[in-house]
Design an enzyme around this catalytic site. Sequence first.
Site, PDB file in Angstrom:
ATOM      1  N   ASN A  76      -4.085   5.342  -4.091  1.00 39.40           N
ATOM      2  CA  ASN A  76      -5.355   5.222  -3.366  1.00 39.40           C
ATOM      3  C   ASN A  76      -5.012   4.749  -1.959  1.00 39.40           C
ATOM      4  OD1 ASN A  76      -7.850   4.578  -2.318  1.00 39.40           O
ATOM      5  ND2 ASN A  76      -8.095   2.698  -3.545  1.00 39.40           N
TER       6      ASN A  76
ATOM      7  N   LYS B   2      -6.909   4.413   0.566  1.00 38.04           N
ATOM      8  CA  LYS B   2      -7.988   3.685   1.263  1.00 38.04           C
ATOM      9  C   LYS B   2      -8.164   4.279   2.675  1.00 38.04           C
ATOM     10  CE  LYS B   2      -6.704  -0.315  -1.425  1.00 38.04           C
ATOM     11  NZ  LYS B   2      -6.996  -1.687  -1.735  1.00 38.04           N
TER      12      LYS B   2
ATOM     13  N   HIS C 148     -14.887   1.692  -7.061  1.00 36.55           N
ATOM     14  CA  HIS C 148     -13.804   0.790  -6.630  1.00 36.55           C
ATOM     15  C   HIS C 148     -14.445  -0.533  -6.188  1.00 36.55           C
ATOM     16  CE1 HIS C 148     -10.501  -0.922  -4.343  1.00 36.55           C
ATOM     17  NE2 HIS C 148      -9.702  -0.089  -4.985  1.00 36.55           N
TER      18      HIS C 148
ATOM     19  N   GLU D 237     -13.905  -2.382  -3.789  1.00 34.24           N
ATOM     20  CA  GLU D 237     -14.216  -2.485  -2.356  1.00 34.24           C
ATOM     21  C   GLU D 237     -15.554  -1.816  -2.050  1.00 34.24           C
ATOM     22  OE1 GLU D 237     -10.491  -0.949  -0.938  1.00 34.24           O
ATOM     23  OE2 GLU D 237      -9.488  -2.781  -1.602  1.00 34.24           O
TER      24      GLU D 237
ATOM     25  N   GLU E 287      -9.031  -2.937 -12.780  1.00 34.47           N
ATOM     26  CA  GLU E 287      -8.526  -3.538 -11.549  1.00 34.47           C
ATOM     27  C   GLU E 287      -9.138  -4.923 -11.356  1.00 34.47           C
ATOM     28  OE1 GLU E 287      -6.893  -0.402  -8.712  1.00 34.47           O
ATOM     29  OE2 GLU E 287      -8.993  -0.659  -8.220  1.00 34.47           O
TER      30      GLU E 287
ATOM     31  N   GLY F  12      -4.419  -6.082  -3.657  1.00 29.19           N
ATOM     32  CA  GLY F  12      -3.888  -6.366  -2.327  1.00 29.19           C
ATOM     33  C   GLY F  12      -3.432  -7.804  -2.125  1.00 29.19           C
TER      34      GLY F  12
ATOM     35  N   SER G 285      -1.953  -4.747  -7.103  1.00 33.52           N
ATOM     36  CA  SER G 285      -0.613  -5.200  -6.673  1.00 33.52           C
ATOM     37  C   SER G 285       0.515  -4.593  -7.496  1.00 33.52           C
ATOM     38  CB  SER G 285      -0.534  -6.731  -6.673  1.00 33.52           C
ATOM     39  OG  SER G 285      -1.403  -7.249  -5.684  1.00 33.52           O
TER      40      SER G 285
HETATM   41  C1  PEP Z   1      -6.490  -0.525  -5.182  1.00 30.05           C
HETATM   42  O1  PEP Z   1      -6.983  -0.546  -4.065  1.00 30.05           O
HETATM   43  O2  PEP Z   1      -7.015   0.168  -6.060  1.00 30.05           O
HETATM   44  C2  PEP Z   1      -5.301  -1.320  -5.435  1.00 30.05           C
HETATM   45  C3  PEP Z   1      -4.923  -1.473  -6.665  1.00 30.05           C
HETATM   46  O3  PEP Z   1      -4.679  -1.877  -4.349  1.00 30.05           O
HETATM   47  P1  PEP Z   1      -3.253  -2.633  -4.330  1.00 30.05           P
HETATM   48  O4  PEP Z   1      -2.298  -1.806  -5.134  1.00 30.05           O
HETATM   49  O5  PEP Z   1      -2.884  -2.684  -2.884  1.00 30.05           O
HETATM   50  O6  PEP Z   1      -3.461  -3.971  -4.940  1.00 30.05           O
END
Ligand code: PEP
Length: 258
Positions: free
Chosen positions: A19, A21, A109, A111, A179, A185, A220
């Site tokens: 992803n 973003k 998601h 976000e 998630e 992040g 992460s």
């Molecule tokens: C995500 O945005 O779905 C995500 C898992 O980000 P990251 O791997 O950077 O934690």
Amino acid sequence: MTESQEKLDEGRKDLIIGNWKMHHTHLEAIQVIQKLSYRLDLADYERVDVGVAPPFTALRSGQTVIEADRLPIHLGAQDTHFAESGAFTGEISAPMLAKLSVRFVIVGHSERREHFGEDDALVNQKAKAVLAAGMTPVVCVGETLEIRESGDTNEWVTGQVAGAIKGIEDLSKLVFAYEPIWAIGTGRTPSTDDAAGVIDVIRAALGDAGDVVRVLYGGSVNAGNIADFMAKRTIDGALVGGASLDPDSFASIVRYWV
Ligand code: PEP
């Protein structure tokens, strides 16, 4: 029998999605997809379905390079509107994405939930729109740190799953991503046992479809920890943010067993 073979017998091939973003212009996206493809071979794609979800502005370029080079990489979008068309300035519909050979769409998601006020009802409408356009919704669920610390993670995630699947008859066409918001992040992750435990809760919330739906872990993930997550039979893959932006790093994650 190996764990991967058991997953395959249940129809669950590993799936690892990047992803991106709001990163990478369309020119950068072409380079990243090409470089990623140089680092992967057919045996990798046989073992893992590989997807990338660039920003909308890079989808057409992504489609072009994937089709021109006949790459077995699945193109994905990061969001969609639920309507087929209409007066929704700035929005993109699922049929428009399908026309660009988009195979999956991330919905819900954290976000989008946090910054754009998306709730379970909207996630449900979007998942239905994605299915109606013949694509796969990748539905994200996960708890805040506050919810985790109050011990309500399982209840919270079960509620998010129930909201997302309302009125969808064939659940086998969905993908879920667990998630935990506090892991996105941040460099922090749950233990693999914790992640697997919540993923089993997601499977239970899916009823009979729980054994066949692919459920990913996200938060992460990097080349150093992916193998530990993938060692859990209930975890079918990963949704990767930051570590998917660089083709070397993402290729190492896809080739987690090497
Ligand atoms: C995500 O945005 O779905 C995500 C898992 O980000 P990251 O791997 O950077 O934690």
